[in-house]
Design an enzyme around this catalytic site. Structure first.
Site, PDB file in Angstrom:
ATOM      1  N   PHE A 141      -1.913   0.895   5.511  1.00 35.72           N
ATOM      2  CA  PHE A 141      -1.494   1.207   6.887  1.00 35.72           C
ATOM      3  C   PHE A 141      -0.843   2.577   6.873  1.00 35.72           C
ATOM      4  O   PHE A 141       0.183   2.786   6.232  1.00 35.72           O
ATOM      5  CB  PHE A 141      -0.509   0.186   7.463  1.00 35.72           C
ATOM      6  CG  PHE A 141      -0.132   0.526   8.878  1.00 35.72           C
ATOM      7  CD1 PHE A 141      -0.923   0.115   9.946  1.00 35.72           C
ATOM      8  CD2 PHE A 141       0.982   1.314   9.147  1.00 35.72           C
ATOM      9  CE1 PHE A 141      -0.599   0.483  11.246  1.00 35.72           C
ATOM     10  CE2 PHE A 141       1.310   1.679  10.457  1.00 35.72           C
ATOM     11  CZ  PHE A 141       0.511   1.254  11.508  1.00 35.72           C
ATOM     12  N   ASP A 226       2.488   7.891   0.621  1.00 39.31           N
ATOM     13  CA  ASP A 226       3.012   7.641   1.957  1.00 39.31           C
ATOM     14  C   ASP A 226       4.258   6.765   1.806  1.00 39.31           C
ATOM     15  O   ASP A 226       4.159   5.563   1.569  1.00 39.31           O
ATOM     16  CB  ASP A 226       1.943   6.944   2.812  1.00 39.31           C
ATOM     17  CG  ASP A 226       2.425   6.681   4.239  1.00 39.31           C
ATOM     18  OD1 ASP A 226       3.634   6.887   4.506  1.00 39.31           O
ATOM     19  OD2 ASP A 226       1.600   6.257   5.071  1.00 39.31           O
ATOM     20  N   LYS A 255      10.107   7.262   9.908  1.00 39.00           N
ATOM     21  CA  LYS A 255      10.990   6.112  10.140  1.00 39.00           C
ATOM     22  C   LYS A 255      12.470   6.429   9.903  1.00 39.00           C
ATOM     23  O   LYS A 255      13.084   7.073  10.735  1.00 39.00           O
ATOM     24  CB  LYS A 255      10.481   4.919   9.335  1.00 39.00           C
ATOM     25  CG  LYS A 255       9.100   4.489   9.850  1.00 39.00           C
ATOM     26  CD  LYS A 255       8.661   3.098   9.469  1.00 39.00           C
ATOM     27  CE  LYS A 255       7.468   2.704  10.321  1.00 39.00           C
ATOM     28  NZ  LYS A 255       6.249   2.466   9.577  1.00 39.00           N
TER      29      LYS A 255
HETATM   30  C1  LIG Z   1       4.904   3.007  10.126  1.00 35.93           C
HETATM   31  C2  LIG Z   1       4.078   3.688   9.115  1.00 35.93           C
HETATM   32  C3  LIG Z   1       3.329   4.823   9.439  1.00 35.93           C
HETATM   33  C4  LIG Z   1       3.189   5.340  10.860  1.00 35.93           C
HETATM   34  O1  LIG Z   1       4.388   5.726  11.426  1.00 35.93           O
HETATM   35  P1  LIG Z   1       4.477   5.919  13.030  1.00 35.93           P
HETATM   36  O2  LIG Z   1       5.807   6.578  13.226  1.00 35.93           O
HETATM   37  O3  LIG Z   1       4.385   4.571  13.641  1.00 35.93           O
HETATM   38  O4  LIG Z   1       3.341   6.794  13.418  1.00 35.93           O
HETATM   39  C5  LIG Z   1       2.650   5.473   8.426  1.00 35.93           C
HETATM   40  N1  LIG Z   1       2.693   5.003   7.170  1.00 35.93           N
HETATM   41  C6  LIG Z   1       3.396   3.910   6.820  1.00 35.93           C
HETATM   42  C7  LIG Z   1       3.404   3.467   5.403  1.00 35.93           C
HETATM   43  C8  LIG Z   1       4.102   3.200   7.780  1.00 35.93           C
HETATM   44  O5  LIG Z   1       4.771   2.092   7.449  1.00 35.93           O
END
Ligand SMILES: *Cc1c(COP(=O)(O)O)cnc(C)c1O
Length: 399
Positions: A141, A226, A255
């Site tokens: 994700f 990520d 985040k």
């Molecule tokens: C939440 C998340 C994203 C996307 O972040 P948004 O601010 O919702 O666009 C990307 N990578 C990971 C691993 C995430 O948990």
């Protein structure tokens, strides 16, 4: 009709249906707690998918935001602002990276990393134009843009939004040999989550990331991790890669980078990659604005000053042990690292469990019908964690 009921009705009447929230209407938050429209208090065990590692409305971050609000909020990157440079320095120092590029959402940070990897592939590796390939993992994700959902293996995220952007090759998650086999002359990067949060806290075998790092190094392919969800203390280290000492060439953050006050994300990494952007090749109207920089600087300070990664490590061991001690015929597995924990059931009862949790004053979110994630703000105390655990134990009995 009460305020909460009315708010839900308006949302259903005028909003789109891309979420299925629990029937609770939040009106206030402080630390590990949130309150609904009726004044009932809950433990927030989701922390906005780990955007609230510092807790709701952390006073130091709120103060930094208020101070900056009275000065300057946005100037655009057409001009310098006095907050950007110091923030970039702080971020590079904390991550041990050479350069940083600020964006807003996590998805944008990942999109930016993809552009950087492709640019490196064409400019440095000499991949023929249009042929660059990025190796990704099944179950990933990375966000909701068309490119990112195009290589998602979750049909709900992907289907109906094609055609998918080409240039991505998917390998099984946690399989270093399969990843090595996928690296070829046109590979410009590997993009992975060190733990897959949205997949239900999927934790690969120890040694996997180390092996991935070695394969990337041997093949001279940049590794991008990520850490939008796993980063900034959540797993018991400032960054999840520290558990195996595999420092990536690029890393995405988001985040908790702003402590939940404001969307702030970034790509950090090597000059050899991020240094390839030139004026006009990338940008963002809001990225790097002074309000974002002030908030994110304060949010990073809180992580360090309050030793939140260390706290997550210590309390994570305790919490996982408590969860692991739960005996219930419908529990399949309990897993976690730091304060990123999950309970997986044998049956699709996760949502039902979340409703029982809610009744007992704990807010948590189901994922993939069988799993419930528990990721409280890292400012939680041991006593609070024990209270939340007892509510979780009792809600299990309600099932
Ligand atoms: C939440 C998340 C994203 C996307 O972040 P948004 O601010 O919702 O666009 C990307 N990578 C990971 C691993 C995430 O948990």
């Amino acid at each position: 009709m009460d305020r909460g009921r009315k708010a839900i009705e308006l949302e259903e009447r005028f909003g789109t249906r891309n979420y299925a929230p629990l029937p609770v209407v939040l009106t206030r938050g402080k630390g590990v707690f949130v309150w609904d429209a009726r004044g009932k208090r809950y433990f927030d065990m989701l922390s906005a998918y780990s955007a609230l590692n510092q807790g709701h409305n952390h006073p130091a971050i709120v103060a930094a935001l208020k101070r900056q609000l009275d000065r300057l909020t946005l100037g655009s990157r057409a001009f310098h602002n006095d907050r950007l440079g110091p923030f970039l320095e702080k971020l590079c120092t904390l991550t041990g990276m050479e350069r940083a590029l600020p964006m807003n959402s996590g998805a944008e940070a990942v999109e930016t990393a993809i552009k950087a990897l492709r640019l490196w592939g064409y400019r440095r590796k000499g991949i023929p134009e249009g042929q660059a390939e990025i190796v990704v993992a099944a179950g990933n994700f990375h966000g909701r843009t068309t490119t990112l959902v195009g290589f998602s293996s979750d049909p709900g995220s992907r289907e109906g939004f094609g055609p998918a952007t080409p240039g991505f090759k998917t390998v099984p998650y946690g399989d270093a040999a399969a990843l090595a086999a996928a690296l070829g002359p046109n590979t410009c990067g590997v993009l992975l989550e060190p733990i897959q949060g949205e997949a239900g806290v999927a934790i690969p075998q120890p040694g996997w990331l180390k092996a991935v790092g070695e394969h990337c190094r041997k093949a001279k392919v940049p590794l991008c991790l990520d850490e939008v969800q796993t980063g900034l203390g959540r797993t018991g280290r400032m960054f999840c890669w520290e558990h195996e000492g595999v420092k990536p060439d690029l890393m995405t953050l988001g985040k908790a980078l702003s402590g939940g006050l404001y969307p702030v994300s970034a790509v950090v990494g090597k000059d050899a990659i991020l240094g390839l952007f030139t004026p006009g090749t990338h940008g963002s109207t809001f990225g790097g604005n002074p309000l974002a920089c002030a908030v994110a600087s304060a949010a990073l300070d809180v992580l360090v000053d309050e030793a939140l990664p260390e706290r997550a490590a210590e309390l994570g061991v305790y919490f996982l042990e408590r969860l692991g001690g739960l005996r219930h015929p419908r529990i399949k597995e309990v897993r976690g690292l730091g304060l990123m924990c999950a309970v997986e059931f044998r049956e699709p009862i996760a949502k039902e469990f979340c409703k029982h949790l809610m009744a007992r004053g704990v807010l948590a979110k189901d994922t993939h019908q069988t799993t419930v994630r528990f990721a409280p703000p890292l400012v939680i105390t041991k006593v609070q964690l024990e209270t939340a655990f007892e509510a979780i134990r009792d809600a299990l009995r309600d099932l």
